[in-house]
Scaffold this active site. Structure first.
Site, PDB file in Angstrom:
ATOM      1  N   CYS A 386      58.730  54.783   8.968  1.00 52.33           N
ATOM      2  CA  CYS A 386      57.383  54.761   9.753  1.00 52.33           C
ATOM      3  C   CYS A 386      56.249  55.316   9.417  1.00 52.33           C
ATOM      4  CB  CYS A 386      58.765  56.023  10.914  1.00 52.33           C
ATOM      5  SG  CYS A 386      58.020  56.059  12.127  1.00 52.33           S
ATOM      6  N   HIS A 512      63.667  53.503  11.989  1.00 55.14           N
ATOM      7  CA  HIS A 512      64.537  54.610  10.878  1.00 55.14           C
ATOM      8  C   HIS A 512      65.695  54.637  10.716  1.00 55.14           C
ATOM      9  CE1 HIS A 512      61.398  57.981  11.530  1.00 55.14           C
ATOM     10  NE2 HIS A 512      60.689  56.908  13.182  1.00 55.14           N
ATOM     11  N   GLU A 514      67.253  56.494   7.715  1.00 52.74           N
ATOM     12  CA  GLU A 514      68.396  56.518   8.184  1.00 52.74           C
ATOM     13  C   GLU A 514      69.407  57.590   9.088  1.00 52.74           C
ATOM     14  OE1 GLU A 514      64.230  58.968   9.862  1.00 52.74           O
ATOM     15  OE2 GLU A 514      65.330  56.973   8.840  1.00 52.74           O
TER      16      GLU A 514
END
Length: 550
Positions: A386, A512, A514
């Protein structure tokens, strides 16, 4: 036998007492794992007592990261634990707050839905709390709802009243789990049960009798202490569960199973189910505690590094990458501002990878840019997420393309080269909450890109949380100098990923990754990033090379 109809769904309410941060989220998620592995359909929910409608505008340093679901809900970080543990995608329905509850009730009152009746906490607020819980019943055998905060907090009272009423209405299909602290007084050499007794007494004053007590402790609870706690709290001794500190959170389900917590819960519900298969969890724990292929050192240079919870999903995704490759992942959290006040970026030579995560605001941006430049010029594996991608574009524009003063419109609206800019539809937006590009979007990958090789696919779906994009007016100039746009939106208008083809491993994602990583299934980008770090570790450290199987 598991229930199949909505009116047979069982509900578990998890509360906490004595002090905050005892680990209610991990406890709830761990119980969820055990029940799911027994073949039951399980979901989890967080009921947060703060007045914010969602955590989207909260400082990460106060509340930790904002976890984004597939449907674009900005939620509490505990939903990340829930998703990672039970390996399921959750939604807006899995997180609610006092603010959201009150907004729903007030909107209904403004629309005249209450037909002129006086709107009150009881029944209107508590009815909405109960509705937010029961909506999850359809399609699930077990709903586990965690109430944020601690018993005795004034803001928690409506939620406690709501779940008390819920238990009263559904009877034996609901039970309460209470998490407390059993502190060890070193001067006396004793564990003290009085805080737990007082916490349960406080809970019982709200009309709630817990069926299970999960006791956080640094020392083992012997049978005498468990019997004492049970006797003073009206809890079955089998329902007093020891929750000692463990090396990894993924060990908690194994500890709860050892104490047969899931057996006790099912017995209280009058249910039977096959024993859980925890082979995968045992494998995870073994690899985390005793990796066989050495260590990889990762530097995370970010804005909120003084609170690791601000990057909880990043931390866990890195660990998942280590599990995938059977290596230890040693993470150092470095404030990006330190690189603006004298820290030589050469310190990165001690690491095998650099990760620059997301964030908002201009604080520390130049430190991130400095770290990324060092990684680019010295072949250090780099993953930008990001804001990390955006800083990588800024750095490349300045130092490779030669665009002096290149910046993000977010940080410098007078920049002569705003290589990062607002989306057109966001230019006139004033409010902050819920105005970003949120949730799951599809992207297409370049056929010969590293990204396509990593994913093993030409199309991906990833979660977003951002307001600014790569400026399309600069894409050709950046590309001519070697920056590859390896993923874009389906209409090619938005950049989703960048990479440097000539670099050992240099990748940035606007999304993102993750948020979708699991301990049983590392996200492809994190797995590949850690693999690149392991390769660098082999090159940089001959003794470690042997351990890594070079």
């Amino acid at each position: 036998m598991s229930p199949t109809e909505p009116d047979q769904t069982r509900y578990i309410f998890v509360t906490g007492g004595v002090v905050s941060s005892l680990g209610k989220g991990i406890a709830a998620a761990s119980l969820g794992v055990l029940l799911k592995e027994r073949g039951l359909r399980v979901t989890l929910q967080k009921l947060d007592p703060y007045i914010n409608v969602d955590p989207g505008t909260l400082s990460p340093l106060q509340h930790g990261e904002v976890f984004v679901t597939e449907d674009g809900a900005e939620t509490d970080l505990d939903l990340g634990h829930y998703e990672r543990f039970i390996d399921a995608n959750l939604s807006q329905d899995n997180n609610t707050t006092t603010g959201r509850i009150y907004r729903t009730v007030i909107d209904a009152e403004r629309h005249g839905d209450y037909l002129g009746r006086t709107v009150q906490v009881i029944p209107h607020i508590t009815d909405e709390i109960k509705r937010s819980v029961s909506v999850l019943g359809t399609g699930h055998d077990i709903v586990i709802s965690e109430v944020g905060g601690t018993v005795g907090d004034i803001e928690s009272l409506p939620f406690l009243e709501g779940i008390r009423q819920f238990r009263q209405e559904v009877g034996s299909r609901a039970l309460h789990v209470h998490l407390t602290l059993v502190p060890y007084i070193s001067a006396a050499g004793e564990l003290k049960t009085k805080p737990t007794q007082h916490s349960v007494r406080e809970l019982m004053q709200t009309g709630i009798q817990p069926a299970v007590l999960i006791c956080r402790t640094e020392h083992p609870l012997d049978e005498d202490i468990k019997a004492k706690i049970a006797g003073f709290t009206n809890v079955d001794p089998a329902g007093v569960i020891e929750a000692r500190d463990v090396e990894t959170i993924y060990e908690v389900p194994l500890e709860f199973r050892r104490q047969r917590l899931d057996d006790f819960v099912l017995s209280r519900f009058g249910m039977t189910a096959p024993a859980p298969d925890l082979t995968a969890w045992k494998h995870i724990v073994e690899r985390i505690k005793a990796p066989s292929r050495g260590a990889v050192r990762i530097a995370v240079v970010g804005k909120y590094t003084e609170l690791v919870d601000a990057y909880k999903s990043v931390e866990q995704a890195l660990i998942h990458g280590g599990i995938e490759h059977d290596v230890e992942v040693a993470i150092d959290w470095i404030a990006s501002e330190e690189l603006e006040t004298g820290l030589d970026p050469g310190f990165l030579s001690e690491y095998h990878g650099l990760l620059v995560p997301g964030g908002f605001g201009d604080r520390g941006i130049e430190g991130m840019v400095t770290a990324i430049r060092w990684a680019r010029e010295n072949g250090l594996p780099f993953l930008g997420i990001c804001l990390g991608l955006q800083c990588a574009v800024i750095e490349f524009a300045r130092n490779v393309v030669g665009l002096k003063g290149a910046h993000s419109f977010e940080f410098d609206q007078a920049s002569p080269h705003p290589v990062i800019c607002l989306m057109d539809e966001q230019r006139n937006v004033i409010t902050k909450g819920g105005t970003m590009r949120l949730g799951s979007y599809v992207a297409k990958l370049g056929a010969d890109s590293r990204a396509a090789k990593v994913y093993g696919s030409s199309e991906i779906t990833e979660r977003h949380r951002h307001r600014y994009e790569v400026n399309n007016d600069y894409r050709s100039r950046l590309g001519e100098k070697g920056l590859a746009f390896s993923a874009t939106s389906l209409d090619s208008k938005l950049v989703e990923m960048i990479e440097l083809p000539g670099h050992p491993w240099f990748v940035g994602s606007q999304f993102h990754p993750e948020l979708k990583s699991r301990p049983t299934r590392a996200h492809p980008l994190f797995a590949s990033f850690i693999e690149a770090g392991a390769i660098r570790a082999q090159v940089a450290d001959t003794p470690r090379a042997a351990a890594l199987g070079a």
